[in-house]
Design a protein around this motif. Structure first.
Motif, mmCIF file in Angstrom:
data_model
loop_
_atom_site.group_PDB
_atom_site.id
_atom_site.type_symbol
_atom_site.label_atom_id
_atom_site.label_comp_id
_atom_site.label_asym_id
_atom_site.label_seq_id
_atom_site.Cartn_x
_atom_site.Cartn_y
_atom_site.Cartn_z
ATOM 1 N N LYS A 60 7.457 -2.891 -3.919
ATOM 2 C CA LYS A 60 7.418 -1.430 -3.907
ATOM 3 C C LYS A 60 7.116 -0.966 -5.324
ATOM 4 O O LYS A 60 7.963 -1.066 -6.203
ATOM 5 C CB LYS A 60 8.762 -0.844 -3.445
ATOM 6 C CG LYS A 60 9.105 -1.128 -2.002
ATOM 7 C CD LYS A 60 10.426 -0.475 -1.617
ATOM 8 C CE LYS A 60 10.764 -0.742 -0.162
ATOM 9 N NZ LYS A 60 12.063 -0.120 0.230
ATOM 10 N N GLY A 61 5.900 -0.524 -5.517
ATOM 11 C CA GLY A 61 5.543 -0.079 -6.852
ATOM 12 C C GLY A 61 4.094 -0.361 -7.154
ATOM 13 O O GLY A 61 3.215 -0.174 -6.306
ATOM 14 N N LEU A 62 3.845 -0.865 -8.356
ATOM 15 C CA LEU A 62 2.488 -0.989 -8.877
ATOM 16 C C LEU A 62 2.248 -2.384 -9.423
ATOM 17 O O LEU A 62 3.086 -2.928 -10.147
ATOM 18 C CB LEU A 62 2.281 0.062 -9.978
ATOM 19 C CG LEU A 62 0.947 0.077 -10.721
ATOM 20 C CD1 LEU A 62 -0.197 0.363 -9.768
ATOM 21 C CD2 LEU A 62 0.996 1.113 -11.835
ATOM 22 N N GLN A 63 1.102 -2.964 -9.056
ATOM 23 C CA GLN A 63 0.623 -4.215 -9.631
ATOM 24 C C GLN A 63 -0.730 -3.957 -10.290
ATOM 25 O O GLN A 63 -1.647 -3.451 -9.636
ATOM 26 C CB GLN A 63 0.447 -5.301 -8.566
ATOM 27 C CG GLN A 63 1.730 -5.896 -8.019
ATOM 28 C CD GLN A 63 1.443 -7.029 -7.044
ATOM 29 O OE1 GLN A 63 0.613 -6.888 -6.148
ATOM 30 N NE2 GLN A 63 2.127 -8.148 -7.201
ATOM 31 N N ILE A 64 -0.855 -4.335 -11.561
ATOM 32 C CA ILE A 64 -2.111 -4.195 -12.284
ATOM 33 C C ILE A 64 -2.452 -5.536 -12.920
ATOM 34 O O ILE A 64 -1.636 -6.088 -13.667
ATOM 35 C CB ILE A 64 -2.022 -3.102 -13.372
ATOM 36 C CG1 ILE A 64 -1.622 -1.757 -12.762
ATOM 37 C CG2 ILE A 64 -3.341 -2.966 -14.115
ATOM 38 C CD1 ILE A 64 -1.384 -0.666 -13.795
ATOM 39 N N GLY A 90 2.800 0.591 -2.163
ATOM 40 C CA GLY A 90 2.441 1.073 -3.492
ATOM 41 C C GLY A 90 0.970 0.848 -3.756
ATOM 42 O O GLY A 90 0.127 1.030 -2.873
ATOM 43 N N LEU A 91 0.654 0.396 -4.967
ATOM 44 C CA LEU A 91 -0.737 0.248 -5.392
ATOM 45 C C LEU A 91 -0.971 -1.128 -5.985
ATOM 46 O O LEU A 91 -0.188 -1.601 -6.812
ATOM 47 C CB LEU A 91 -1.083 1.314 -6.436
ATOM 48 C CG LEU A 91 -2.443 1.190 -7.131
ATOM 49 C CD1 LEU A 91 -3.583 1.327 -6.128
ATOM 50 C CD2 LEU A 91 -2.568 2.207 -8.251
ATOM 51 N N GLN A 92 -2.050 -1.781 -5.548
ATOM 52 C CA GLN A 92 -2.554 -3.000 -6.163
ATOM 53 C C GLN A 92 -3.891 -2.664 -6.823
ATOM 54 O O GLN A 92 -4.822 -2.214 -6.148
ATOM 55 C CB GLN A 92 -2.768 -4.113 -5.139
ATOM 56 C CG GLN A 92 -1.482 -4.736 -4.600
ATOM 57 C CD GLN A 92 -1.771 -5.868 -3.628
ATOM 58 O OE1 GLN A 92 -2.587 -5.718 -2.721
ATOM 59 N NE2 GLN A 92 -1.100 -6.993 -3.792
ATOM 60 N N ILE A 115 10.535 -4.128 -7.256
ATOM 61 C CA ILE A 115 10.519 -2.666 -7.263
ATOM 62 C C ILE A 115 10.191 -2.238 -8.683
ATOM 63 O O ILE A 115 10.985 -2.476 -9.599
ATOM 64 C CB ILE A 115 11.865 -2.059 -6.818
ATOM 65 C CG1 ILE A 115 12.217 -2.491 -5.395
ATOM 66 C CG2 ILE A 115 11.829 -0.539 -6.906
ATOM 67 C CD1 ILE A 115 13.579 -2.007 -4.936
ATOM 68 N N GLY A 116 9.020 -1.682 -8.886
ATOM 69 C CA GLY A 116 8.649 -1.273 -10.225
ATOM 70 C C GLY A 116 7.203 -1.601 -10.535
ATOM 71 O O GLY A 116 6.315 -1.418 -9.698
ATOM 72 N N VAL A 153 0.579 -3.650 4.387
ATOM 73 C CA VAL A 153 0.212 -2.924 3.177
ATOM 74 C C VAL A 153 0.282 -1.434 3.477
ATOM 75 O O VAL A 153 -0.492 -0.920 4.281
ATOM 76 C CB VAL A 153 -1.191 -3.312 2.688
ATOM 77 C CG1 VAL A 153 -1.620 -2.414 1.530
ATOM 78 C CG2 VAL A 153 -1.218 -4.774 2.270
ATOM 79 N N ARG A 154 1.244 -0.773 2.839
ATOM 80 C CA ARG A 154 1.369 0.685 2.925
ATOM 81 C C ARG A 154 1.105 1.236 1.539
ATOM 82 O O ARG A 154 1.971 1.197 0.679
ATOM 83 C CB ARG A 154 2.761 1.097 3.405
ATOM 84 C CG ARG A 154 3.097 0.641 4.811
ATOM 85 C CD ARG A 154 4.498 1.110 5.212
ATOM 86 N NE ARG A 154 4.829 0.722 6.572
ATOM 87 C CZ ARG A 154 5.407 -0.410 6.909
ATOM 88 N NH1 ARG A 154 5.703 -1.296 5.953
ATOM 89 N NH2 ARG A 154 5.685 -0.699 8.166
ATOM 90 N N GLY A 155 -0.072 1.740 1.326
ATOM 91 C CA GLY A 155 -0.450 2.207 0.009
ATOM 92 C C GLY A 155 -1.925 1.991 -0.195
ATOM 93 O O GLY A 155 -2.727 2.268 0.701
ATOM 94 N N ALA A 156 -2.297 1.467 -1.362
ATOM 95 C CA ALA A 156 -3.714 1.310 -1.681
ATOM 96 C C ALA A 156 -3.971 -0.028 -2.346
ATOM 97 O O ALA A 156 -3.147 -0.533 -3.105
ATOM 98 C CB ALA A 156 -4.183 2.444 -2.580
#
Length: 587
Positions: free
Chosen positions: A359-363, A376-378, A343-344, A390-393
């Motif tokens: 739940k959160g962001l992966q960059i 979240g976002l990948q 989460i984060g 996958v719920r998000g983008a």
């Protein structure tokens, strides 16, 4: 147990300590009374009943406690410890943690023999002795002997002997001997006067859980010494808390080998350190290794590895690795890994990996992977993987995969095993989706090839075309588009499509752009083959001169479309016309 040892009692002190023991034990869960009656019931159901009656929980390794074994018991107002001894045949010992009784397999017994206890001129207390197996009377190697009040420990050598040099030793010294599969033994003594053998509840806590995975990892095998591994195996979940520790390397530190059992508020590791956990700040020139949890901030020049969970921020030059869950931020130069859930935010130069849910962001510079569900976002440079929902983008420069898509994908190639969600890219492959190849002819191109992928809500189009006749210029075109398939009946569909194409007319330096809206209708002849035809609206724009100043003399488009023109604005180099298309669609 130690028949040849002389006991010297200090009556007043003994009474005081006994009073303390009585007060502590009166508050013990194990000393609470309970009544249990059962005939030929599974052990697991009896333990569940004891939990319900006693308002506590058991913790144990299922491989060592056979819950399916059938037992009988009849106990009225017996202590919980007494009931457990009857059920488990005295082959186990019990530790307490708030709200829990931890059952530890310990069929063997050991004894602690004290040989020397005296003070040195510099104020240190030297305590030495040896450990024996009470059944074989043999001395035992690799037994952890610790003084809990000053948090110092050692291991017995091959002869079973030990020596502790205690700095700032308390008036009452408490030695505890611990080894896997043996019952724990504690000895209390005052200066050179021995007081009592037995168990005493210390200010330290005992935490249930197997935190040995980090020692079995590649990092653990390389950086953690065998003595430290034995120490943590013997002491298990015995954990103390101290404000500060410092290490040069894991085996050279202010807490010695006890670092594996200590949670620090501030930990400074010059090169690297191995601690039980951190609740505050940990810094290292090269690496930090923790058996349990990290809360707040962890910084290392090369890597951080945590056997438990992280609540806070991890910063590392190369990589961060968490065996439990992450609730916070991971930032590294190459790689971040979470074997539990995240989460984060994860941010790395190369790749991020979450073994469970995110739940959160992966960059990442290259790729992100989530093995569980992602909400979240990948965002990556090359590819993203979502092995569950996958719920998000997912946004990438090349490739996205989602097993179950309930969000959106942006990439050159997008793949999902579900029919839901939206995919935007050059190629989009979905379960039960839209996968077609069209071969058509229109007023500009004698032959066109289009690859259409996506679903019935929206599909993307890759297209190329050509015209080559002796009396005309050669023309090649390529472009992309989007479209939709609207059923009109069992065999009829309406296929509105918008595309943008580049037209090559003999000079790459001159830009020729064609925007086309096709309004085709299809009729399915049989499965896998359909014919299509319909009108189109077209806008064409061409530069009058190329970048070298050469005049555009091509009249290919104007000659082919002059019969259909509806817009002819030579000042802006734009023309428009109504066109047509006809062809077949496969698959």
């Amino acid at each position: 147990m130690l028949s040849n040892t002389k006991f010297i009692f200090a009556p007043i002190l003994f009474l005081l300590i006994s009073g303390v023991f009585f007060k502590v034990n009166a508050q013990s869960i194990l000393d609470n009374e309970i009544s249990v009656h059962a005939d030929k019931k599974p052990l697991g159901s009896i333990l569940d009943l004891m939990e319900e009656k006693g308002n506590f929980r058991f913790a144990y390794y299922s491989k060592l406690v056979v819950k399916d074994s059938v037992v009988s018991i009849h106990a009225d107002k017996s202590t919980i410890k007494g009931v457990l001894d009857q059920l488990l045949s005295n082959k186990y010992e019990y530790k307490e943690s708030p709200g829990f009784i931890i059952v530890r397999y310990a069929p063997l017994e050991l004894a602690l023999e004290l040989e020397k206890n005296n003070s040195t001129s510099d104020g240190q207390q030297i305590v030495s002795g040896y450990i024996i197996d009470t059944q074989t009377n043999n001395r035992i190697e690799n037994v952890s002997v610790l003084e809990k009040n000053v948090l110092q420990s050692t291991l017995t050598n091959k002869d079973g002997a030990f020596e502790l040099r205690l700095k700032n030793a308390p008036q009452t010294i408490e030695l505890t001997a611990v080894k896997e599969n043996y019952k724990t033994v504690t000895m209390l003594f005052l200066s050179e006067i021995k007081i009592q053998m037995g168990n005493r509840k210390s200010s330290s806590d005992y935490i249930d859980g197997d935190f040995s995975a980090i020692e079995r990892s590649g990092i653990g095998r390389f950086f953690i010494s065998s003595k430290q591994k034995i120490q943590s195996l013997n002491l298990g979940g015995f954990i103390s808390k101290v404000p500060v520790q410092a290490s040069l390397i894991p085996s050279i530190s202010t807490r010695g080998m006890m670092n594996t059992q200590i949670v620090n508020n501030f930990s400074l590791n010059v090169l690297g350190g191995y601690n039980a956990g951190v609740r505050g700040l940990e810094m290292a020139g090269f690496y930090n290794i923790n058996r349990m949890n990290v809360e707040a901030l962890q910084i290392a020049g090369i890597f951080n590895t945590v056997g438990g969970s992280v609540n806070g921020l991890q910063l590392a030059g190369i990589y961060n690795n968490v065996f439990g869950n992450l609730n916070g931020l991971q930032i590294s130069g190459i790689h971040n890994s979470v074997k539990g859930s995240q989460i984060g935010l994860q941010m790395s130069g190369i790749y991020n990996n979450v073994y469970k849910d995110s739940k959160g962001l992966q960059i990442a510079g290259i790729h992100n992977t989530v093995n569980g569900s992602q909400n979240g976002l990948q965002l990556s440079g090359i590819y993203n993987i979502g092995k569950d929902t996958v719920r998000g983008a997912q946004i990438t420069g090349l490739f996205n995969y989602a097993k179950e898509l309930h969000g959106v994908q942006f990439g050159l190639v997008n793949i999902t095993d579900s029919e839901s969600g939206y995919s935007f890219g050059l190629l989009n492959f979905k379960k039960g989706g839209y996968k077609k190849i069209s071969i058509t002819s229109n007023e500009i191109s004698d032959i066109n090839l289009s690859i259409k992928t996506g679903d019935h809500k929206m599909h993307t189009i890759l297209m190329a075309g050509a015209s080559e006749q002796k009396e005309e210029e050669k023309m090649f075109s390529f472009g992309i588009g989007v479209g939709k398939s609207i059923p009109l009946g069992k065999h009829f569909t309406y296929n509105p499509e918008f595309s943008s194409q580049y037209l090559y007319l003999g000079n790459w330096d001159r830009y020729n752009s064609l925007s086309k809206f096709d309004s085709a209708f299809s009729f399915q002849i049989f499965k896998g083959l359909a014919i299509s035809a319909g009108p189109s609206f077209n806008l064409y724009w061409s530069e009058k001169k190329d970048k070298n100043g050469s005049v555009n003399t091509s009249t290919f488009v104007q000659d082919r479309t002059k019969r259909y023109n509806i817009i002819n604005n030579n000042s802006k180099d734009i023309i428009g016309w109504i066109g047509w298309s006809f062809g077949i669609t496969l698959f």
